[in-house]
Design a protein around this motif. Structure first.
Motif, PDB file in Angstrom:
ATOM      1  N   HIS A 120       3.134   8.440 -24.344  1.00 44.27           N
ATOM      2  CA  HIS A 120       3.607   8.251 -22.971  1.00 44.27           C
ATOM      3  C   HIS A 120       3.586   9.646 -22.342  1.00 44.27           C
ATOM      4  O   HIS A 120       3.582  10.643 -23.062  1.00 44.27           O
ATOM      5  CB  HIS A 120       5.036   7.691 -23.038  1.00 44.27           C
ATOM      6  N   PRO A 121       3.537   9.784 -21.004  1.00 42.02           N
ATOM      7  CA  PRO A 121       3.615  11.124 -20.415  1.00 42.02           C
ATOM      8  C   PRO A 121       4.789  11.915 -20.982  1.00 42.02           C
ATOM      9  O   PRO A 121       5.929  11.459 -20.933  1.00 42.02           O
ATOM     10  CB  PRO A 121       3.797  10.841 -18.921  1.00 42.02           C
ATOM     11  N   HIS A 122       4.502  13.084 -21.512  1.00 35.03           N
ATOM     12  CA  HIS A 122       5.567  13.888 -22.109  1.00 35.03           C
ATOM     13  C   HIS A 122       6.430  14.512 -21.018  1.00 35.03           C
ATOM     14  O   HIS A 122       6.000  14.667 -19.865  1.00 35.03           O
ATOM     15  CB  HIS A 122       4.967  14.938 -23.035  1.00 35.03           C
ATOM     16  N   ILE A 167       5.834  15.380 -12.149  1.00 32.70           N
ATOM     17  CA  ILE A 167       4.707  14.798 -11.418  1.00 32.70           C
ATOM     18  C   ILE A 167       4.558  13.313 -11.738  1.00 32.70           C
ATOM     19  O   ILE A 167       4.416  12.487 -10.831  1.00 32.70           O
ATOM     20  CB  ILE A 167       3.386  15.532 -11.769  1.00 32.70           C
ATOM     21  N   LYS A 168       4.583  12.963 -13.021  1.00 39.39           N
ATOM     22  CA  LYS A 168       4.317  11.577 -13.422  1.00 39.39           C
ATOM     23  C   LYS A 168       5.149  11.222 -14.648  1.00 39.39           C
ATOM     24  O   LYS A 168       4.989  11.819 -15.709  1.00 39.39           O
ATOM     25  CB  LYS A 168       2.818  11.419 -13.742  1.00 39.39           C
ATOM     26  N   GLN A 169       6.037  10.230 -14.493  1.00 40.79           N
ATOM     27  CA  GLN A 169       6.841   9.805 -15.634  1.00 40.79           C
ATOM     28  C   GLN A 169       6.758   8.305 -15.892  1.00 40.79           C
ATOM     29  O   GLN A 169       7.271   7.815 -16.887  1.00 40.79           O
ATOM     30  CB  GLN A 169       8.303  10.201 -15.437  1.00 40.79           C
ATOM     31  N   GLU A 170       6.079   7.558 -14.998  1.00 40.56           N
ATOM     32  CA  GLU A 170       5.967   6.120 -15.185  1.00 40.56           C
ATOM     33  C   GLU A 170       4.924   5.785 -16.250  1.00 40.56           C
ATOM     34  O   GLU A 170       4.130   6.619 -16.656  1.00 40.56           O
ATOM     35  CB  GLU A 170       5.575   5.434 -13.858  1.00 40.56           C
ATOM     36  N   VAL A 206      -1.537  14.095 -18.863  1.00 35.20           N
ATOM     37  CA  VAL A 206      -0.847  12.813 -19.025  1.00 35.20           C
ATOM     38  C   VAL A 206      -1.751  11.815 -19.752  1.00 35.20           C
ATOM     39  O   VAL A 206      -1.319  11.088 -20.652  1.00 35.20           O
ATOM     40  CB  VAL A 206      -0.409  12.274 -17.646  1.00 35.20           C
ATOM     41  N   LEU A 207      -3.031  11.779 -19.365  1.00 36.14           N
ATOM     42  CA  LEU A 207      -3.981  10.891 -20.043  1.00 36.14           C
ATOM     43  C   LEU A 207      -4.156  11.298 -21.504  1.00 36.14           C
ATOM     44  O   LEU A 207      -4.247  10.438 -22.391  1.00 36.14           O
ATOM     45  CB  LEU A 207      -5.333  10.896 -19.325  1.00 36.14           C
TER      46      LEU A 207
END
Length: 498
Positions: free
Chosen positions: A391-393, A399-402, A474-475
């Motif tokens: 999952h996004p660390h 920026i992105k946590q979903e 994130v990817l």
């Protein structure tokens, strides 16, 4: 208001299946929705009305003015949801019934699938079901990554709720109708203070195996012709051999569209796991154009080409002109992955009886063949990564946590609306201007300062580029096999046992 009503009725006459003899009837329908007992200033309906020469933008402006009129006279509260409810009723005057729009769609389909979807897509825009203006407000840019151009969008299209609206929603009585935002009961639903208006919403029905499914467009599209295929029965979402079969059949019926399923487990899954549905559209994502890094042979499937895709997430691409073999091959990969563990690289299939492995499958037509990209997913957690190992660390949560869902898997980041303002403050900070930078962006902003000579001319581009780099990271976090020697060797071990 007389002029606005006259122009709007002229637009209904042009866009709907009406004739001039219908003008008084249409005027009275509009007056009724606006809560007006009589024509403005009690004048007779003017037969010499302005000629309607407007486009979609002008039509939407007329809708805005009519909604503002209803607010000014206390017919509706001044909330976006209630304005949408009223304008939905207004455009529903000219919207074909579900049966009529289905007849028209499938009649056009006999000429070509593209002609049918073009009609339905344009109609969904015209009736303001697809919120074209709101979608256009969302900032979009590209990041040229080593894996191809990643798309970044900051989602401003869904209206931000006011505090008063949030309080009203919480205090509103609970209603269990419609069952959810996807079910067929939304078709033509008026809406309420805490539920979106769907008066002009229509579905295209079609058989899929032994079930009935439906096509609709997404009101807040993230990409070109963003649409949803959904089961008309309320069935929980799941990924199975039947899913692969349905995806391939859908691209047989709609060959211009890709179609994919979100994963069916928490953390890696979609937002509505209670209703079986797929997302689709006419869009080319970076993952689609990514090449195969390594090909391999799947024993027992001579008509299927298989390979590992050169992508930051872990993707097996299967290509064949034989739909049956393709589905069987995808099922083989899926069943194997569900049971597969490799603790050397922190891949864990089960904790007790809790399953952690599933896939995100995406289907499309490719040079006359059928293609299934099978993205391997793992949702187990650890003390270090309580939100999910893949999952996004936390370093990137500013920026992105979903969840990383289907759309992001393919290379399009859907980022939260807050970033539109927050990134502007980051730019102010980098330029030593007045700013109100969020504390959680400071460390990242300092890293940007150290890496770049920031000027007024290049600041915006630098920040966009750095956001793109975060999305790439994130990817990589979501990829179960990392793009390292160790990660790729572990990927080969999984492929070898296939």
């Amino acid at each position: 208001m007389q002029l606005i009503i006259d122009q709007f009725v002229s637009a209904l006459l042009e866009y709907g299946e009406f004739e001039e003899i219908d003008r008084a009837y249409l005027t009275n329908k509009v007056l009724g929705i606006l809560g007006r007992d009589e024509y403005p200033e009690a004048q007779e309906i003017n037969k010499e009305v302005p000629t309607w020469t407007g486009d979609l933008t002008e039509f939407l402006v007329l809708l805005d003015r009519l909604a503002e009129d209803a607010v000014s006279r206390d017919v509706i509260p001044d909330s976006q949801n209630m304005k949408d409810r009223l304008t939905g009723q207004l455009v529903d005057i000219m919207t074909l019934s579900p049966s009529a729009i289905n007849k028209k769609f499938w009649s056009m389909y006999e000429d070509s699938p593209r002609k049918a979807t073009d009609f339905f897509y344009k109609w969904s825009q015209l009736t303001n079901y697809i919120k074209t203006r709101e979608v256009a407000k969302s900032p979009n840019f590209l990041y040229e990554s080593p894996y191809g151009p990643l798309e970044i969008t900051i989602n401003l299209s869904k209206p931000e709720k006011t505090t008063a609206e949030i309080i009203a929603e919480k205090s509103a009585p609970k209603v269990n109708y419609p069952n959810n935002f996807l079910c067929v009961e939304n078709e033509g639903y008026l809406g309420r203070e805490n539920y979106p208006a769907r008066s002009q919403h229509r579905l295209i029905r079609f058989p899929l195996g032994e079930q009935e499914w439906a096509l609709q467009y997404s009101p807040y599209a993230y990409y070109n012709e963003h649409c949803i295929f959904l089961n008309t029965s309320i069935v929980p979402m799941s990924v199975s051999k039947e899913s692969f079969k349905r995806l391939v059949e859908i691209v047989s019926v709609f060959p211009d569209y890709f179609v994919g399923s979100n994963a069916d487990l928490p953390i890696v899954g979609g937002s509505i796991l209670s209703h079986d549905h797929y997302q689709a559209g006419r869009h080319t994502f970076a993952m689609e154009t990514a090449p195969v890094r390594e090909s391999f042979e799947l024993i027992g499937f001579p008509k299927v080409e298989a390979g590992i895709v050169d992508w930051p997430m872990s993707v097996i691409r299967l290509v064949s002109e034989d739909k049956k073999q393709l589905v069987e091959a995808a099922d083989k990969v899926f069943r194997s992955w569900k049971e597969y563990s490799d603790e050397k690289v922190d891949i864990i299939a089960y904790t007790g009886n809790t399953r952690h492995h599933t896939v995100t499958p995406i289907a499309r037509k490719m040079n006359g063949n059928y293609c299934l990209d099978i993205v391997l997913r793992d949702n187990h957690t650890s003390d270090e990564h309580p939100e999910g190992v893949f999952h996004p660390h936390r370093k990137w949560h500013h920026i992105k946590q979903e969840n990383i869902g289907l759309i992001e898997v393919m290379g399009l980041a859907v980022l939260p609306a807050r970033l539109a303002k927050e990134l502007a403050e980051v730019e102010g900070y980098l330029l030593n201007q007045s700013h109100d930078i969020a504390q959680y962006h400071r460390e990242w902003a300092e890293e940007i300062k150290e890496k770049h000579q920031v000027t007024l001319e290049n600041c915006h581009e630098i920040v966009q580029n750095e956001v793109g780099k975060v999305f790439l990271e994130v990817l990589k976090d979501a990829g179960v096999y990392k793009d390292t020697n160790e990660g790729q060797e572990a990927f080969r071990r999984f492929v070898a046992q296939l």
